[in-house]
Design an enzyme around this catalytic site. Sequence first.
Site, PDB file in Angstrom:
ATOM      1  CB  SER A 144      53.515 -12.559  40.988  1.00 25.90           C
ATOM      2  OG  SER A 144      53.768 -11.032  41.011  1.00 25.90           O
ATOM      3  CE1 TYR A 158      55.116 -14.612  37.149  1.00 26.52           C
ATOM      4  CE2 TYR A 158      54.131 -13.028  37.139  1.00 26.52           C
ATOM      5  CZ  TYR A 158      54.269 -13.457  37.752  1.00 26.52           C
ATOM      6  OH  TYR A 158      55.794 -13.361  38.580  1.00 26.52           O
TER       7      TYR A 158
END
Length: 249
Positions: A144, A158
């Site tokens: 990501s 995250y």
Amino acid sequence: MAPSNHVVLITGASRGIGAATAIAAARDGFDVAVNYLKDEAAAQRVVQAVLQQGRKAVAVQGDVGKPEDIPRIFETAEQTLGPLTALVNNTGITGPIGPFSNTTDATIERVFQVNVFGTIQCSRLALASFKRHGTTGVIINVSSVAARTGSPGEYIHYAASKAAVETFTLGLAKEIAATGIRVCGVAPGSTLTEIHATAGEPGRPERVAPKIPMGRLAHPEEVAETIVWLLSPAASYMTGTVVQCAGGL
């Protein structure tokens, strides 16, 4: 004997980027094992889409956040479709959006169990399969843009998990490069999937779009094209790299 057909296992493939990758991979000649957690009906829709491309497919339930589930996922995929030649570690979760000070121990542990340990454990089983069947396979880990931005105020934990995935990608790729097995990553930016609603902010796409140089979020199919290109012979000299697919971020 190395397998003559191309078989890819895609984790978290019942929706979003995973589903789009399954369909694109089938178009490019892969049989596809569609891993899913809960939504069997969605997984079966992806299976049907793969079959319509003229390839084989199977839906495989399993939680990559549970180490005991992972061997069964691989066994089911290979028993149905044959030896794997590729793995896409796509499954990823964020937990609720919010300041890190509000993030619970349970959320942090679950995010790392799925995003980091699941990726590592699936990769280890894929390597064992490639070796057992004498194939030079490919592993693609979905990261990501958060690994670079840190995602302050949203989900720092995250972001940290995805940074771990990128470091793992780099190290594993270098360690096994001489075997012919390639390991790469793809780091999407914000993408039009259900991850925003699941994290508790369905309106997040509208909020973050103005911050993206291209002015919009990615469509899952755009990220999928990057993944399947890395799976293809066209990327045969690429390993140990993370391709940014983030609209300019």
